[in-house]
Design an enzyme around this catalytic site. Structure first.
Site, PDB file in Angstrom:
ATOM      1  N   SER A 124       0.830  -1.202   0.000  1.00 49.24           N
ATOM      2  CA  SER A 124       0.000   0.000   0.000  1.00 49.24           C
ATOM      3  C   SER A 124       0.863   1.250   0.000  1.00 49.24           C
ATOM      4  CB  SER A 124      -0.854  -0.037   1.267  1.00 49.24           C
ATOM      5  OG  SER A 124      -1.478   1.200   1.481  1.00 49.24           O
ATOM      6  N   TYR A 149      -2.452  -1.093  10.928  1.00 51.14           N
ATOM      7  CA  TYR A 149      -2.620  -1.640   9.574  1.00 51.14           C
ATOM      8  C   TYR A 149      -1.403  -1.294   8.703  1.00 51.14           C
ATOM      9  CZ  TYR A 149      -3.890  -1.899   4.688  1.00 51.14           C
ATOM     10  OH  TYR A 149      -3.853  -2.165   3.342  1.00 51.14           O
ATOM     11  N   LYS A 153       1.872  -3.646   6.851  1.00 52.50           N
ATOM     12  CA  LYS A 153       2.364  -3.622   5.458  1.00 52.50           C
ATOM     13  C   LYS A 153       3.881  -3.378   5.440  1.00 52.50           C
ATOM     14  CE  LYS A 153      -1.518  -4.310   3.276  1.00 52.50           C
ATOM     15  NZ  LYS A 153      -1.803  -5.659   2.762  1.00 52.50           N
ATOM     16  N   ASN A 199     -14.247   3.690   3.428  1.00 47.63           N
ATOM     17  CA  ASN A 199     -13.623   4.364   2.291  1.00 47.63           C
ATOM     18  C   ASN A 199     -14.630   5.231   1.539  1.00 47.63           C
ATOM     19  OD1 ASN A 199     -12.060   1.364   2.344  1.00 47.63           O
ATOM     20  ND2 ASN A 199     -10.800   3.198   2.420  1.00 47.63           N
TER      21      ASN A 199
END
Ligand code: NAD
Ligand code: WQD
Length: 338
Positions: A124, A149, A153, A199
């Site tokens: 991401s 989160y 990543k 989102n």
């Protein structure tokens, strides 16, 4: 190639499955449907007219994954299987670290046992963190994230990179997605978030279809042209095509390579609302609210590397993104029927 899609029933995985099958590859999907529906598998088969081998399993589960690797001769893995809600990751950090990191470790162990040498990973733009200047380029160092989160990543990128240092035959491609939106142009596949969408685009689509009253725009006082945040929105089918190019590249490559998958053009929240209204003919009720914690004012990709090395570029416009989202949402107002 025969490609394992871990988390392949989800939003990006299902669109990628269509793209891979249409290009003549075979796909095996493993998903626990914790954030998706088995109906997505039927839709993939319906769109492509091809059969998908699907397993219901937790990708962390070594015994279940050994069976998948044992029953299929795999050439490459694409790892989509992750929890992805930023706010939830702040509330449930251990669950996020456990799921996202363990899925990665189990896949790497099973790949080693089965001698599979190629993995493409869903990373991401969030790994650029708060320090880097825009536009983001792959040569920049990973930054600091504002939430667990994002840290998962960063950690998974590091784990995968370390694995290629130890195994010189291993090929890792880290794909840093910017903001995927849109849907398959058939209207049969799309994003189907559970509960209240986090989102922007799924929220707008649910307002349009009458499931939500109005959108709250998070902040109108940012140092951007219209005061709302700007992001690099990318059509999910362009993103899916990036995966096709990435697996084909990864199969011929060794070591770690990183690619941004974005368009290079930012749009503001207000521009997205306006574009959606134009594409759908529906008025989107909204109000400007306070800023959301952790949001950066703006960021977008430098997408030159993917163009130069993978020969990939986006072909779909913001209008396509909005039109296809609206087609999906209006054909499936409640998402997949579970
Ligand atoms: P998604 O939630 O729709 O898809 C993820 C899939 O993985 C779901 O089908 C879920 O059921 C499955 N899954 C999760 N944990 C699992 C486990 N332990 N075992 C088996 N299946 C499991 O999300 P998405 O938008 O398709 O995202 C795919 C990947 O891309 C994720 O890793 C996400 O973090 C990453 N990503 C997404 C975005 C985005 O905006 N959508 C942006 C950047 C990166
Ligand atoms: C976009 C813009 C919001 C909802 C997230 C993750 C990122 C990546 C992609 C996985 C922002 C605004 C939103 C709403 C709003 N995911 N907004 N009202 O935050 O750019 O990125 O998804 O890796 O890691 O952080 O995407 O769609 O949530 O927000 O005004 O109800 O829309 O403030 O400016 P974001 P988003």
């Amino acid at each position: 190639m025969n490609i394992l899609l871990a988390g392949g029933a989800g939003y990006i995985g299902s669109h990628t499955a269509v793209e891979l099958l249409s290009a003549g590859h075979s796909v095996v999907i493993v998903d626990d449907y914790s954030n998706s529906s088995p109906e997505a598998i039927n839709r993939i088969e319906e769109i492509t007219g091809k059969k998908v081998t699907a397993y219901t399993a937790d990708v962390k589960d070594k015994a279940a994954m050994r069976k998948v690797f044992g029953e299929n001769k795999l050439d490459c893995v694409i790892h989509f299987a992750g929890l992805k809600a930023v706010g939830e990751s702040v509330q449930q950090p251990v669950r996020y670290y456990r799921n996202n990191i363990d899925t990665t470790l189990t896949l790497l162990e099973c790949m080693q046992e089965a001698d599979v040498k190629c993995i493409v990973f869903s990373s991401s733009a969030t790994v650029y963190g708060e320090e880097n200047k825009i536009p983001y380029v792959e040569t920049m160092k990973r930054g600091s994230c504002s939430n667990p989160y994002g840290w998962t990543k960063v950690m998974m990128e590091e784990i995968l990179e370390d694995a290629t240092v130890a195994d010189k035959d291993l090929s890792v491609v880290l794909l840093r997605y910017f903001n995927p939106i849109g849907a398959h142009d058939s209207g049969m596949l799309g994003e189907d978030p559970q509960g209240i969408p986090n989102n922007l685009m799924p929220y707008i689509a649910q307002v349009a279809v009458g499931r939500r009253d109005k959108l709250t725009v998070f902040g109108g006082d940012y140092p951007t042209p219209d005061g709302t945040c700007r992001r690099d929105y990318i059509h999910v089918m362009d993103l899916a095509n990036g995966h096709l190019k990435a697996v084909e590249y990864a199969a011929q490559h060794k070591g770690t390579e990183v690619f941004n998958l974005g368009t290079g053009t930012p749009y503001s929240v207000l521009e997205i609302i306006k574009a959606f209204e134009n594409a759908s003919g529906v008025n989107i009720k909204y109000e400007i609210g306070p800023r959301r914690a952790g949001d950066l004012p703006e960021f977008w990709a430098n997408a030159n590397k993917a163009a130069n090395v993978l020969g990939w570029k986006t072909v779909r416009t913001l209008e396509d993104m909005c039109k296809d989202t609206w087609k999906w949402q209006s054909m499936n107002p409640q998402g997949y029927i579970k």
